[in-house]
Design a protein around this motif. Structure first.
Motif, PDB file in Angstrom:
ATOM      1  N   LEU A  39       0.870  -1.176   0.000  1.00 39.08           N
ATOM      2  CA  LEU A  39       0.000   0.000   0.000  1.00 39.08           C
ATOM      3  C   LEU A  39       0.907   1.225   0.000  1.00 39.08           C
ATOM      4  O   LEU A  39       1.782   1.362   0.866  1.00 39.08           O
ATOM      5  N   GLU A  40       0.704   2.102  -0.990  1.00 42.32           N
ATOM      6  CA  GLU A  40       1.559   3.281  -1.138  1.00 42.32           C
ATOM      7  C   GLU A  40       0.703   4.518  -1.357  1.00 42.32           C
ATOM      8  O   GLU A  40      -0.384   4.446  -1.939  1.00 42.32           O
ATOM      9  N   ALA A  41       1.196   5.652  -0.897  1.00 39.19           N
ATOM     10  CA  ALA A  41       0.533   6.931  -1.139  1.00 39.19           C
ATOM     11  C   ALA A  41       1.136   7.576  -2.383  1.00 39.19           C
ATOM     12  O   ALA A  41       2.356   7.595  -2.548  1.00 39.19           O
ATOM     13  N   SER A  42       0.274   8.062  -3.272  1.00 42.75           N
ATOM     14  CA  SER A  42       0.745   8.793  -4.455  1.00 42.75           C
ATOM     15  C   SER A  42       0.737  10.273  -4.107  1.00 42.75           C
ATOM     16  O   SER A  42      -0.188  11.020  -4.460  1.00 42.75           O
ATOM     17  N   LEU A  50       3.534   2.861   2.665  1.00 42.43           N
ATOM     18  CA  LEU A  50       2.722   2.956   3.888  1.00 42.43           C
ATOM     19  C   LEU A  50       2.649   1.639   4.639  1.00 42.43           C
ATOM     20  O   LEU A  50       2.761   1.600   5.853  1.00 42.43           O
ATOM     21  N   GLN A  65      -5.340   3.069   7.411  1.00 44.17           N
ATOM     22  CA  GLN A  65      -4.486   4.252   7.502  1.00 44.17           C
ATOM     23  C   GLN A  65      -5.316   5.438   7.967  1.00 44.17           C
ATOM     24  O   GLN A  65      -6.536   5.477   7.763  1.00 44.17           O
ATOM     25  N   GLU A  72      -7.182  12.279  -1.322  1.00 47.01           N
ATOM     26  CA  GLU A  72      -5.818  11.900  -1.652  1.00 47.01           C
ATOM     27  C   GLU A  72      -5.815  10.627  -2.489  1.00 47.01           C
ATOM     28  O   GLU A  72      -6.814   9.916  -2.584  1.00 47.01           O
ATOM     29  N   TYR A  74      -3.941   6.914  -3.569  1.00 45.83           N
ATOM     30  CA  TYR A  74      -3.157   5.791  -3.059  1.00 45.83           C
ATOM     31  C   TYR A  74      -3.072   4.737  -4.156  1.00 45.83           C
ATOM     32  O   TYR A  74      -3.730   4.837  -5.192  1.00 45.83           O
ATOM     33  N   ASN A  84      -4.566   2.154  -8.942  1.00 46.99           N
ATOM     34  CA  ASN A  84      -4.725   3.480  -8.329  1.00 46.99           C
ATOM     35  C   ASN A  84      -6.134   3.635  -7.772  1.00 46.99           C
ATOM     36  O   ASN A  84      -7.110   3.184  -8.383  1.00 46.99           O
TER      37      ASN A  84
END
Length: 383
Positions: A39-42, A50, A65, A72, A74, A84
């Motif tokens: 899991l990543e934040a863009s 994350l 999260q 936002e 992710y 995405n």
């Protein structure tokens, strides 16, 4: 007693931290046993890790999260495959996907914006596939350069018109509209916020809506700054109109151009007398630039030994981007700092870019793009 007090204080702090509102993303990735799911934040500054989990047999996962203060973006990632999605508040986003076609065959629920983002992603993939097929057809010499350019322009126009109507102007206050602004073709933005007045209107619509709802959000401020820069770049400059003496035109046969290349050297169009020249006005920082240059490179490689030269004028607002891109090109590359308000482009009556002109070996204007039915045949006729 003091030790008990500090333990209790730490427990209270931890409880307060855990009580922060959160969003959840959960679901299944089938056929991915033993693979890592991230899991990543863009974020504006780039991709931020994350959380992660090693998937087991059933492929189930669940991440939590802290909710963002404003919408936002992710992404879920397996290897180099990405999904995405966006989060507005404390929603639960459910994602089910097969490992093999992770980025395209997934299903998403619980987030209307994320559903729209999936639609946009699939449309962009199809656009890129169509453009790639068009390039291959041109490189196989099954279509001429003129057909290639016309077809490319139609593909891009149809895509932008659909996205403008159905995703940007239809709901400019949504994360999906923001996502649409930053889609890419050939790694360049499809909507150009620095050089196109029409595209700046799209950015402005979303920027205004975001500012109304989230005036303090970093994305709102960043988008507003992009719009201001684009408006500045495309504002008609207060400058003297280019005056070209009639004798200079009759002497050279063309309206001469003298602009500087990346090394700062002045390159004059008239210095290429004795060669057949493709005069090309372009914007490198546009979605069609790479495909257009593929076409030019194909012609250049075939005919440079027979006396062909290309004099390419960048109208890019971003000088650094021009230098980085043009550094890999083998022909004459110059830039007009006046951008889309180039006096030279005006003198040649350039209405849109890319714009191609042919100049014969006597330095005489032979043809302009819209009158050329077969660019390669027209080039060969000049050699």
């Amino acid at each position: 007693m003091k030790k008990i007090f500090f333990v209790a204080l730490a427990a209270v702090a931890l409880s307060a931290c855990n009580s922060e509102p959160k969003f959840k993303v959960e679901g299944e990735v089938s056929g991915a046993d033993g693979n890592m799911l991230y899991l990543e934040a863009s974020a504006l500054e780039g991709i931020v890790p994350l959380d992660s989990v090693k998937l087991k047999g059933d492929g189930s996962f669940s991440f939590k999260q802290v909710r963002p203060a404003s919408p936002e973006f992710y992404r879920l990632r397996v290897e180099d495959k990405v999904i995405n999605f966006s989060v507005d508040s404390t929603e639960t986003v459910q994602v089910k996907a097969p490992f093999t076609d992770f980025s395209t065959a997934y299903a998403v629920e619980g987030s209307p914006n994320s559903t729209k983002i999936k639609e946009l992603t699939l449309k962009q993939i199809q656009l890129q596939s169509s453009v790639n097929a068009l390039i291959q057809t041109m490189q196989a010499h099954k279509i001429g350069a003129d057909v290639f350019e016309d077809s490319l322009a139609v593909l891009l126009k149809n895509y932008k018109d659909e996205v403008k109507i159905n995703y940007i102007f239809a709901a400019p206050n949504t994360a999906a509209a923001y996502f649409a602004l930053f889609q890419k073709l050939n790694n360049y933005l499809i909507f150009d916020p620095l050089n196109s007045k029409d595209d700046i209107k799209c950015f402005a619509a979303v920027a205004t809506s975001l500012n109304n709802y989230y005036p303090h959000a970093d994305r709102s401020k960043n988008l507003y700054n992009i719009v201001i820069k684009g408006m500045k770049n495309t504002r008609t400059p207060q400058q003297k109109v280019l005056e070209i003496p009639e004798d200079a035109i009759s002497e050279t046969g063309v309206i001469d151009i003298n602009l500087r290349d990346m090394k700062g050297n002045v390159r004059k169009l008239s210095d290429l007398k004795g060669k057949a020249v493709i005069l090309d006005f372009t914007i490198y920082q546009s979605a069609t630039s790479a495909s257009h240059n593929y076409m030019l490179r194909d012609l250049y490689d075939k005919y440079v030994g027979q006396g062909l030269e290309i004099y390419q004028i960048s109208l890019d607002a971003d000088e650094h981007f021009w230098k980085t891109t043009a550094d890999n090109l083998p022909w004459v590359c110059v830039r007009d700092a006046n951008g889309v308000y180039s006096t030279f482009a005006s003198a040649y009556n350039v209405q849109s870019v890319p714009a191609v002109f042919l100049i014969n070996k006597n330095n005489e204007l032979s043809a302009r793009g819209e009158t050329i039915k077969d660019l390669e045949a027209a080039v060969k006729a000049l050699l």
